[in-house]
Design a protein around this motif. Structure first.
Motif, PDB file in Angstrom:
ATOM      1  N   ASN A  42       0.872  -1.154   0.000  1.00  0.00           N
ATOM      2  CA  ASN A  42       0.000   0.000   0.000  1.00  0.00           C
ATOM      3  C   ASN A  42       0.926   1.226   0.000  1.00  0.00           C
ATOM      4  N   CYS A  43       1.052   1.864  -1.162  1.00  0.00           N
ATOM      5  CA  CYS A  43       2.085   2.903  -1.293  1.00  0.00           C
ATOM      6  C   CYS A  43       1.506   4.307  -1.265  1.00  0.00           C
ATOM      7  N   ILE A  44       2.121   5.158  -0.474  1.00  0.00           N
ATOM      8  CA  ILE A  44       1.712   6.549  -0.371  1.00  0.00           C
ATOM      9  C   ILE A  44       2.927   7.423  -0.680  1.00  0.00           C
ATOM     10  N   TYR A  45       2.825   8.230  -1.740  1.00  0.00           N
ATOM     11  CA  TYR A  45       3.944   9.094  -2.111  1.00  0.00           C
ATOM     12  C   TYR A  45       3.499  10.546  -2.127  1.00  0.00           C
ATOM     13  N   CYS A  46       4.289  11.341  -1.469  1.00  0.00           N
ATOM     14  CA  CYS A  46       3.903  12.710  -1.180  1.00  0.00           C
ATOM     15  C   CYS A  46       4.876  13.676  -1.879  1.00  0.00           C
ATOM     16  N   VAL A  47       4.356  14.796  -2.316  1.00  0.00           N
ATOM     17  CA  VAL A  47       5.227  15.878  -2.782  1.00  0.00           C
ATOM     18  C   VAL A  47       5.330  16.829  -1.585  1.00  0.00           C
ATOM     19  N   VAL A  48       6.497  16.865  -0.949  1.00  0.00           N
ATOM     20  CA  VAL A  48       6.595  17.544   0.343  1.00  0.00           C
ATOM     21  C   VAL A  48       6.942  19.029   0.172  1.00  0.00           C
ATOM     22  N   GLU A  81      -4.021   4.981  -9.701  1.00  0.00           N
ATOM     23  CA  GLU A  81      -5.094   4.118  -9.190  1.00  0.00           C
ATOM     24  C   GLU A  81      -4.567   3.178  -8.111  1.00  0.00           C
ATOM     25  N   LYS A  82      -3.291   2.880  -8.186  1.00  0.00           N
ATOM     26  CA  LYS A  82      -2.719   1.894  -7.255  1.00  0.00           C
ATOM     27  C   LYS A  82      -1.980   2.531  -6.097  1.00  0.00           C
ATOM     28  N   ASN A  83      -1.528   3.771  -6.286  1.00  0.00           N
ATOM     29  CA  ASN A  83      -0.757   4.454  -5.261  1.00  0.00           C
ATOM     30  C   ASN A  83      -1.511   5.703  -4.828  1.00  0.00           C
ATOM     31  N   THR A  84      -1.321   6.096  -3.591  1.00  0.00           N
ATOM     32  CA  THR A  84      -1.860   7.386  -3.165  1.00  0.00           C
ATOM     33  C   THR A  84      -0.797   8.435  -3.428  1.00  0.00           C
ATOM     34  N   LEU A  85      -1.113   9.357  -4.343  1.00  0.00           N
ATOM     35  CA  LEU A  85      -0.168  10.418  -4.697  1.00  0.00           C
ATOM     36  C   LEU A  85      -0.795  11.739  -4.274  1.00  0.00           C
ATOM     37  N   PHE A 314      -7.675  13.315  -0.578  1.00  0.00           N
ATOM     38  CA  PHE A 314      -8.889  12.793   0.051  1.00  0.00           C
ATOM     39  C   PHE A 314      -8.592  11.463   0.758  1.00  0.00           C
ATOM     40  N   SER A 315      -7.938  10.541   0.078  1.00  0.00           N
ATOM     41  CA  SER A 315      -7.633   9.249   0.737  1.00  0.00           C
ATOM     42  C   SER A 315      -6.648   9.434   1.877  1.00  0.00           C
ATOM     43  N   SER A 317      -6.195  12.090   3.721  1.00  0.00           N
ATOM     44  CA  SER A 317      -6.848  12.773   4.845  1.00  0.00           C
ATOM     45  C   SER A 317      -7.624  11.823   5.741  1.00  0.00           C
ATOM     46  N   ARG A 318      -8.272  10.860   5.108  1.00  0.00           N
ATOM     47  CA  ARG A 318      -9.087   9.935   5.918  1.00  0.00           C
ATOM     48  C   ARG A 318      -8.237   9.214   6.946  1.00  0.00           C
ATOM     49  N   ILE A 319      -7.051   8.794   6.550  1.00  0.00           N
ATOM     50  CA  ILE A 319      -6.164   8.102   7.489  1.00  0.00           C
ATOM     51  C   ILE A 319      -5.563   9.117   8.469  1.00  0.00           C
ATOM     52  N   ALA A 320      -5.124  10.247   7.923  1.00  0.00           N
ATOM     53  CA  ALA A 320      -4.439  11.258   8.738  1.00  0.00           C
ATOM     54  C   ALA A 320      -5.360  11.798   9.838  1.00  0.00           C
ATOM     55  N   GLU A 321      -6.627  12.015   9.495  1.00  0.00           N
ATOM     56  CA  GLU A 321      -7.571  12.542  10.488  1.00  0.00           C
ATOM     57  C   GLU A 321      -7.747  11.556  11.637  1.00  0.00           C
TER      58      GLU A 321
END
Ligand code: TRP
Length: 337
Positions: A42-48, A81-85, A314-315, A317-321
């Motif tokens: 389950n990959c989450i990649y952020c532009v910091v 679709e597969k990663n949270t960007l 959106f995805s 935030s749901r976890i972060a909240e």
């Protein structure tokens, strides 16, 4: 095979700052490897972007590079679709958790961070408190998402270690709250070194434009920079101690062609450095060309990129909240009714 009772996927989190032109070091050392993880994790990649403002940025450049970094993620093969960007500043919980965690991080710990010491030296006129608390924001990034694994280069290991220490400390005071993250060292892709000083890591913030190859550089620029790459006074193409420049070029060539060092030595047996440099330059430029074409198309469609950012935020935030409200309850904050 799809079955419903598989073990939950482990979570991977990583981020790149939109603070310069991404280099083949970022590509080979990070982004290219990420594309191999998207099915298994389950990959989450952020532009910091919030990390980027710890050093002065030109606002228009920061904005453009934020789009560009996301476009590079996708052009390099990360499937939205597969990663949270997503973009860090779109999920304000990063700043909220960073404040909370900052109250569990010691001044002494932050003072010992080598990157802070380096950056204070190179930005002596702007040693702001964000530069100092940078690793706390990074800890928040990681801990918000119950991250199991963090792919990072060796320059970020100390920050990751601190994130673990903060998480362990918080858990031991308030009971189990955070997942303790581990570093993830990818199987392939190594440290890519500067072309101007092969004892230093290739960096997108290097002041010397010949030191690094940008993912989006033109073919001519790529070839020209490789031609000027610092090597040594030996003449044979072989991987050996003390041949940092040639070793680096061999590593880059190997990453793009899949050839082993032995195969490369054979291929260039009896040929000079000039030939080899040209071959590396052409190979790198040709290999990056499809990525660049895809990137150009993506950059023409801002609405599409904004849509990805929006869905990703959106995805995320749901976890972060959920994490932040759990933390706030443990801390004793009155839950907002
Ligand atoms: N500090 C990292 C770098 O400059 C970027 C980063 C920010 C990051 N937050 C992160 C990397 C969380 C991994 C996980 O390379």
């Amino acid at each position: 095979m799809d079955n419903n009772i598989t073990v939950p996927k482990k979570t991977i989190f990583s981020g790149v700052q939109p603070s310069g032109n991404l280099t083949i070091g970022n590509y080979l050392g990070a982004i290219k490897n990420w594309t191999t993880l998207q099915n298994e994790y389950n990959c989450i990649y952020c532009v910091v972007d919030m990390h980027a403002i710890t050093v002065r940025q030109v606002p228009a450049d920061l904005r453009r590079r934020t789009y560009e970094t996301l476009a590079i993620y996708i052009a390099a093969g990360l499937d939205p679709e597969k990663n949270t960007l997503f973009v860090q500043s779109h999920v304000p919980q990063h700043a909220v958790l960073a404040w909370d965690l900052g109250c569990f991080t010691m001044f002494g710990e932050l003072s010992r961070m080598t990157q802070f010491k380096d950056k204070s030296r190179s930005n002596a006129d702007n040693i702001n408190s964000g530069l100092f608390t940078y690793p706390v924001l990074m800890a928040a990034d990681i801990l918000l998402y119950k991250t199991d694994l963090v792919p990072v280069g060796s320059d970020q290991k100390q920050h990751l270690e601190l994130a673990r220490d903060i998480a362990i400390r918080f858990n031991s005071i308030f009971s189990d709250t955070f997942t303790i993250p581990e570093g993830y060292i990818p199987k392939t892709g190594m440290r890519i070194m500067s072309l101007a000083d092969p004892t230093k890591k290739m960096s997108k913030s290097d002041a010397n434009p010949n030191a690094s190859i940008g993912i989006l550089d033109s073919k001519d620029d790529i070839i020209r920079k490789f031609k000027r790459a610092v090597t040594d006074s030996d003449t044979t193409i072989r991987y050996a101690d003390g041949k940092d420049g040639i070793n680096n070029l061999m590593n880059i060539y190997s990453c793009f062609t899949g050839k082993t060092y032995g195969e490369i030595e054979k291929e260039f047996d009896g040929r000079g450095y000039g030939d080899f440099k040209l071959a590396v330059g052409e190979t790198v430029a040709d290999s990056l060309s499809p990525l660049k074409t895809k990137f150009d198309t993506l950059m023409k469609d801002k609405a599409y990129l904004e849509d990805i950012m929006k869905n990703g935020a959106f995805s995320a935030s749901r976890i972060a909240e959920r994490t932040v409200s759990k933390v706030h309850k443990k801390l004793g904050f009155v839950v907002k009714s």
